[in-house]
Design a protein around this motif. Structure first.
Motif, short mmCIF file in Angstrom:
data_model
loop_
_atom_site.label_atom_id
_atom_site.label_comp_id
_atom_site.label_asym_id
_atom_site.label_seq_id
_atom_site.Cartn_x
_atom_site.Cartn_y
_atom_site.Cartn_z
N LEU A 223 0.80 -1.35 0.03
CA LEU A 223 0.01 0.03 -0.01
C LEU A 223 0.83 1.06 0.06
N MET A 224 2.00 1.15 0.58
CA MET A 224 2.97 2.12 0.73
C MET A 224 3.33 2.79 -0.56
N GLY A 225 3.46 1.63 -1.77
CA GLY A 225 3.91 2.01 -2.99
C GLY A 225 5.06 1.03 -3.38
N ARG A 226 5.48 1.54 -4.86
CA ARG A 226 6.41 0.52 -5.53
C ARG A 226 7.65 0.66 -4.62
N GLU A 227 8.33 1.91 -4.20
CA GLU A 227 9.43 2.01 -3.80
C GLU A 227 9.75 1.22 -2.31
N ALA A 228 8.48 1.46 -1.57
CA ALA A 228 8.58 0.59 -0.49
C ALA A 228 8.58 -0.69 -0.40
N ALA A 229 7.67 -1.45 -1.43
CA ALA A 229 7.66 -2.58 -1.65
C ALA A 229 9.05 -3.09 -2.08
N MET A 230 9.87 -2.43 -2.93
CA MET A 230 11.21 -2.88 -3.46
C MET A 230 12.13 -2.64 -2.00
N ALA A 231 11.80 -1.84 -1.34
CA ALA A 231 12.90 -1.82 -0.13
C ALA A 231 12.63 -2.98 0.81
N CYS A 232 11.31 -3.43 0.79
CA CYS A 232 11.05 -4.51 1.64
C CYS A 232 11.85 -5.77 1.18
N THR A 233 11.82 -5.97 -0.41
CA THR A 233 12.43 -6.87 -0.82
C THR A 233 13.82 -6.89 -0.70
N GLU A 234 14.35 -5.59 -0.91
CA GLU A 234 15.97 -5.35 -0.53
C GLU A 234 16.38 -5.81 0.62
N ALA A 235 15.56 -5.52 1.83
CA ALA A 235 16.06 -5.74 3.20
C ALA A 235 15.82 -7.14 3.58
N VAL A 236 14.68 -7.83 3.03
CA VAL A 236 14.62 -9.16 3.19
C VAL A 236 15.66 -9.97 2.71
N GLU A 237 15.92 -9.70 1.39
CA GLU A 237 16.73 -10.74 0.56
C GLU A 237 18.38 -10.43 1.05
N THR A 238 18.54 -9.20 1.80
CA THR A 238 20.14 -9.17 2.24
C THR A 238 20.13 -9.78 3.35
N GLU A 239 19.18 -10.06 4.26
CA GLU A 239 19.26 -11.02 5.52
C GLU A 239 19.06 -12.43 4.82
N ILE A 240 18.21 -12.81 4.04
CA ILE A 240 18.10 -13.99 3.76
C ILE A 240 19.25 -14.86 2.90
N GLY A 241 19.79 -13.98 1.89
CA GLY A 241 21.08 -14.37 1.18
C GLY A 241 22.03 -14.60 2.04
N GLY A 242 22.21 -13.66 3.11
CA GLY A 242 23.42 -13.88 3.89
C GLY A 242 23.16 -15.04 4.67
N HIS A 243 21.91 -15.34 4.94
CA HIS A 243 21.84 -16.53 5.94
C HIS A 243 21.82 -17.76 5.21
N TYR A 244 21.61 -18.00 3.84
CA TYR A 244 21.71 -19.23 3.12
C TYR A 244 23.35 -19.34 2.83
N ASN A 245 23.99 -18.14 2.67
CA ASN A 245 25.37 -17.98 2.46
C ASN A 245 26.20 -18.83 3.61
N GLY A 246 25.65 -18.47 4.88
CA GLY A 246 26.21 -19.04 6.04
C GLY A 246 25.96 -20.55 6.03
N GLN A 247 24.69 -21.04 5.64
CA GLN A 247 24.57 -22.37 5.76
C GLN A 247 25.45 -23.16 4.44
#
Ligand code: FE2
Ligand code: FE2
Length: 257
Positions: free
Chosen positions: A158-182
Protein backbone atom coordinates in the motif's frame (compact mmCIF):
# COMPACT_ATOMS: atom_id res chain seq x y z
CA UNK A 1 -14.43 -35.22 14.59
CA UNK A 2 -10.90 -35.78 15.86
CA UNK A 3 -8.46 -32.92 16.34
CA UNK A 4 -6.60 -33.53 13.07
CA UNK A 5 -9.84 -33.44 11.07
CA UNK A 6 -11.01 -30.36 12.94
CA UNK A 7 -7.73 -28.56 12.21
CA UNK A 8 -7.85 -29.59 8.56
CA UNK A 9 -11.41 -28.33 8.04
CA UNK A 10 -10.59 -25.12 9.92
CA UNK A 11 -7.56 -24.60 7.71
CA UNK A 12 -9.43 -25.28 4.49
CA UNK A 13 -11.93 -22.59 5.38
CA UNK A 14 -9.18 -20.04 6.16
CA UNK A 15 -7.84 -17.45 3.69
CA UNK A 16 -4.46 -19.23 3.75
CA UNK A 17 -5.83 -22.46 2.41
CA UNK A 18 -4.52 -21.50 -1.04
CA UNK A 19 -0.96 -21.29 0.23
CA UNK A 20 0.74 -24.53 -0.81
CA UNK A 21 1.49 -25.34 2.80
CA UNK A 22 -1.65 -26.87 4.19
CA UNK A 23 -1.30 -30.43 2.99
CA UNK A 24 2.21 -30.59 4.33
CA UNK A 25 1.77 -28.65 7.53
CA UNK A 26 -1.25 -30.23 9.13
CA UNK A 27 0.17 -33.73 9.37
CA UNK A 28 3.30 -32.24 10.93
CA UNK A 29 1.37 -30.46 13.61
CA UNK A 30 -0.89 -33.38 14.33
CA UNK A 31 1.62 -36.22 14.16
CA UNK A 32 4.22 -35.84 16.84
CA UNK A 33 7.33 -37.69 15.72
CA UNK A 34 10.70 -37.78 17.36
CA UNK A 35 12.66 -39.88 14.89
CA UNK A 36 14.64 -37.95 12.35
CA UNK A 37 16.36 -39.93 9.69
CA UNK A 38 19.37 -38.41 8.02
CA UNK A 39 20.94 -41.79 7.34
CA UNK A 40 20.37 -41.45 3.63
CA UNK A 41 22.34 -38.23 3.58
CA UNK A 42 25.64 -39.97 4.14
CA UNK A 43 24.88 -43.67 3.75
CA UNK A 44 23.56 -44.93 0.48
CA UNK A 45 23.90 -48.71 0.53
CA UNK A 46 23.39 -51.57 2.92
CA UNK A 47 26.14 -53.74 4.37
CA UNK A 48 26.76 -56.99 2.49
CA UNK A 49 24.66 -59.78 3.96
CA UNK A 50 26.96 -62.62 2.81
CA UNK A 51 30.62 -63.28 3.43
CA UNK A 52 32.56 -61.10 0.97
CA UNK A 53 34.94 -62.70 -1.49
CA UNK A 54 38.69 -61.99 -0.96
CA UNK A 55 38.68 -59.56 -3.94
CA UNK A 56 35.74 -57.74 -2.44
CA UNK A 57 37.55 -57.51 0.90
CA UNK A 58 40.51 -55.98 -0.85
CA UNK A 59 38.41 -53.38 -2.64
CA UNK A 60 36.51 -52.65 0.60
CA UNK A 61 39.71 -51.58 2.30
CA UNK A 62 40.35 -49.05 -0.46
CA UNK A 63 36.70 -47.88 -0.65
CA UNK A 64 35.77 -44.70 1.21
CA UNK A 65 34.14 -45.16 4.59
CA UNK A 66 30.59 -44.00 5.11
CA UNK A 67 29.36 -42.55 8.37
CA UNK A 68 26.09 -40.95 9.43
CA UNK A 69 25.96 -37.30 10.44
CA UNK A 70 26.86 -36.49 14.03
CA UNK A 71 24.15 -35.41 16.45
CA UNK A 72 25.38 -31.80 16.23
CA UNK A 73 25.22 -31.90 12.43
CA UNK A 74 21.70 -33.32 12.54
CA UNK A 75 20.66 -30.57 14.95
CA UNK A 76 22.18 -27.95 12.68
CA UNK A 77 20.25 -29.29 9.70
CA UNK A 78 17.00 -29.51 11.67
CA UNK A 79 17.32 -25.93 12.71
CA UNK A 80 18.50 -24.66 9.31
CA UNK A 81 15.74 -26.34 7.34
CA UNK A 82 13.09 -25.20 9.84
CA UNK A 83 14.22 -21.58 9.50
CA UNK A 84 14.41 -21.84 5.72
CA UNK A 85 10.86 -23.12 5.50
CA UNK A 86 9.62 -20.28 7.73
CA UNK A 87 11.53 -17.72 5.66
CA UNK A 88 10.10 -19.00 2.40
CA UNK A 89 6.60 -19.01 3.84
CA UNK A 90 7.12 -15.35 4.72
CA UNK A 91 8.44 -14.54 1.24
CA UNK A 92 5.45 -16.15 -0.46
CA UNK A 93 3.03 -14.20 1.74
CA UNK A 94 4.87 -10.89 1.36
CA UNK A 95 4.77 -11.10 -2.45
CA UNK A 96 1.19 -12.36 -2.46
CA UNK A 97 0.02 -9.32 -0.51
CA UNK A 98 2.22 -6.79 -2.29
CA UNK A 99 1.37 -7.87 -5.81
CA UNK A 100 -2.24 -6.58 -6.20
CA UNK A 101 -1.62 -2.93 -5.24
CA UNK A 102 1.79 -2.76 -6.90
CA UNK A 103 0.73 -4.24 -10.23
CA UNK A 104 -2.42 -2.07 -10.26
CA UNK A 105 -0.37 1.12 -10.01
CA UNK A 106 2.66 -0.17 -11.98
CA UNK A 107 1.47 -2.73 -14.56
CA UNK A 108 4.98 -3.06 -15.98
CA UNK A 109 5.98 -4.79 -12.72
CA UNK A 110 3.52 -7.65 -13.24
CA UNK A 111 6.08 -10.04 -14.85
CA UNK A 112 8.72 -9.28 -12.20
CA UNK A 113 6.32 -9.75 -9.28
CA UNK A 114 5.03 -12.97 -10.83
CA UNK A 115 8.57 -14.22 -11.43
CA UNK A 116 9.68 -13.53 -7.85
CA UNK A 117 6.50 -15.01 -6.38
CA UNK A 118 6.88 -18.18 -8.48
CA UNK A 119 10.46 -18.65 -7.35
CA UNK A 120 9.47 -18.17 -3.69
CA UNK A 121 6.66 -20.70 -4.08
CA UNK A 122 9.22 -23.13 -5.50
CA UNK A 123 11.60 -22.53 -2.59
CA UNK A 124 8.76 -23.05 -0.14
CA UNK A 125 7.79 -26.36 -1.77
CA UNK A 126 11.41 -27.49 -1.62
CA UNK A 127 11.68 -26.93 2.13
CA UNK A 128 8.23 -28.35 2.79
CA UNK A 129 9.37 -31.55 1.09
CA UNK A 130 12.66 -31.62 3.00
CA UNK A 131 10.93 -31.11 6.36
CA UNK A 132 8.45 -33.87 5.58
CA UNK A 133 11.19 -36.22 4.38
CA UNK A 134 13.36 -35.76 7.45
CA UNK A 135 10.43 -35.45 9.86
CA UNK A 136 11.41 -32.03 11.13
CA UNK A 137 8.67 -30.06 12.82
CA UNK A 138 7.91 -26.56 11.51
CA UNK A 139 8.63 -23.65 13.81
CA UNK A 140 6.09 -23.17 16.59
CA UNK A 141 5.96 -19.53 15.49
CA UNK A 142 4.41 -20.49 12.14
CA UNK A 143 1.06 -18.73 12.76
CA UNK A 144 2.83 -15.62 14.06
CA UNK A 145 5.14 -15.40 11.02
CA UNK A 146 2.12 -15.97 8.76
CA UNK A 147 0.36 -12.95 10.24
CA UNK A 148 3.51 -10.80 10.38
CA UNK A 149 4.59 -11.51 6.78
CA UNK A 150 1.09 -10.93 5.42
CA UNK A 151 0.90 -7.61 7.26
CA UNK A 152 4.35 -6.56 6.06
CA UNK A 153 3.47 -7.37 2.46
CA UNK A 154 0.13 -5.62 2.68
CA UNK A 155 1.50 -2.46 4.32
CA UNK A 156 4.54 -2.07 2.05
CA UNK A 157 2.36 -2.82 -0.99
CA UNK A 158 0.00 0.00 0.00
CA UNK A 159 2.93 2.34 0.63
CA UNK A 160 3.92 1.96 -3.02
CA UNK A 161 6.47 0.54 -5.41
CA UNK A 162 9.57 1.96 -3.68
CA UNK A 163 8.54 0.70 -0.24
CA UNK A 164 7.67 -2.73 -1.61
CA UNK A 165 11.07 -2.90 -3.29
CA UNK A 166 12.81 -1.65 -0.14
CA UNK A 167 11.10 -4.49 1.71
CA UNK A 168 12.41 -7.01 -0.83
CA UNK A 169 15.90 -5.51 -0.65
CA UNK A 170 15.97 -5.70 3.17
CA UNK A 171 14.54 -9.23 3.36
CA UNK A 172 16.81 -10.61 0.64
CA UNK A 173 19.89 -9.02 2.17
CA UNK A 174 19.27 -10.95 5.38
CA UNK A 175 18.08 -14.15 3.73
CA UNK A 176 20.89 -14.19 1.15
CA UNK A 177 23.44 -13.86 3.97
CA UNK A 178 21.65 -16.52 5.97
CA UNK A 179 21.77 -19.04 3.08
CA UNK A 180 25.38 -18.16 2.49
CA UNK A 181 26.20 -19.07 6.09
CA UNK A 182 24.50 -22.44 5.68
CA UNK A 183 26.36 -23.14 2.44
CA UNK A 184 29.67 -22.33 4.16
CA UNK A 185 28.94 -24.75 7.01
CA UNK A 186 27.92 -27.57 4.67
CA UNK A 187 30.94 -27.03 2.45
CA UNK A 188 33.17 -27.26 5.54
CA UNK A 189 31.55 -30.64 6.35
CA UNK A 190 32.21 -31.86 2.80
CA UNK A 191 35.82 -30.74 3.00
CA UNK A 192 36.31 -32.47 6.34
CA UNK A 193 34.73 -35.70 5.06
CA UNK A 194 36.92 -35.68 1.98
CA UNK A 195 40.05 -35.01 4.05
CA UNK A 196 39.19 -37.95 6.30
CA UNK A 197 38.62 -40.18 3.28
CA UNK A 198 34.91 -40.51 4.05
CA UNK A 199 32.31 -40.85 1.35
CA UNK A 200 30.07 -37.82 0.91
CA UNK A 201 26.48 -38.88 0.29
CA UNK A 202 24.80 -37.71 -2.88
CA UNK A 203 21.94 -36.22 -0.87
CA UNK A 204 24.25 -33.93 1.05
CA UNK A 205 25.83 -32.69 -2.17
CA UNK A 206 22.36 -32.09 -3.60
CA UNK A 207 21.39 -30.10 -0.52
CA UNK A 208 24.41 -27.83 -0.94
CA UNK A 209 23.52 -27.29 -4.61
CA UNK A 210 19.90 -26.53 -3.69
CA UNK A 211 20.94 -23.97 -1.07
CA UNK A 212 23.37 -22.33 -3.50
CA UNK A 213 20.69 -22.09 -6.21
CA UNK A 214 18.12 -20.61 -3.82
CA UNK A 215 20.68 -18.15 -2.41
CA UNK A 216 21.49 -16.97 -5.93
CA UNK A 217 17.80 -16.50 -6.73
CA UNK A 218 17.31 -14.47 -3.53
CA UNK A 219 20.24 -12.25 -4.48
CA UNK A 220 18.72 -11.77 -7.94
CA UNK A 221 15.54 -10.54 -6.23
CA UNK A 222 17.66 -8.13 -4.24
CA UNK A 223 19.25 -6.73 -7.42
CA UNK A 224 15.85 -6.45 -9.13
CA UNK A 225 14.45 -4.56 -6.14
CA UNK A 226 17.32 -2.08 -6.10
CA UNK A 227 16.91 -1.62 -9.86
CA UNK A 228 13.22 -0.86 -9.34
CA UNK A 229 13.77 1.98 -6.89
CA UNK A 230 14.17 0.37 -3.46
CA UNK A 231 16.56 3.09 -2.34
CA UNK A 232 14.06 5.81 -3.26
CA UNK A 233 11.61 4.62 -0.59
CA UNK A 234 10.74 7.13 2.09
CA UNK A 235 11.76 6.68 4.87
CA UNK A 236 14.31 4.25 3.38
CA UNK A 237 16.64 3.97 6.38
CA UNK A 238 13.83 3.32 8.82
CA UNK A 239 12.20 0.70 6.59
CA UNK A 240 15.50 -1.02 5.87
CA UNK A 241 16.59 -1.18 9.50
CA UNK A 242 13.20 -2.22 10.84
CA UNK A 243 12.70 -5.01 8.30
CA UNK A 244 16.24 -6.34 8.59
CA UNK A 245 15.98 -6.36 12.39
CA UNK A 246 12.66 -8.18 12.11
CA UNK A 247 14.23 -10.80 9.83
CA UNK A 248 17.17 -11.32 12.17
CA UNK A 249 14.83 -11.72 15.13
CA UNK A 250 12.58 -14.15 13.25
CA UNK A 251 15.58 -16.25 12.20
CA UNK A 252 16.94 -16.32 15.75
CA UNK A 253 13.59 -17.38 17.20
CA UNK A 254 12.79 -19.94 14.49
CA UNK A 255 16.14 -21.63 14.99
CA UNK A 256 15.13 -22.31 18.58
CA UNK A 257 11.38 -22.91 18.63
FE1 FE2 B 1 13.01 -17.65 -1.35
FE1 FE2 C 1 13.44 -14.08 -2.52
Amino acid sequence: MNSAKALRSLYKSSPYSQTPLCDFLLPSFTQVTSRRDYASITTSSESPKTEPAPEALKSETTAKRRRPLTKEQQQFLDSALRVNQAGELAAVLIYRHQTPPITRSHPHLRPLMHHMYSQEAGHFSTFNALLAKHRIRPTAMYPVWTAAASTLGWVTGLMGREAAMACTEAVETEIGGHYNGQVRVLLSWLKEMEEKGEEVGEELRELVDTLKRIRDEELEHLDEAVGEGAKEARPYELLNRAIRSGCKGAIWISERV
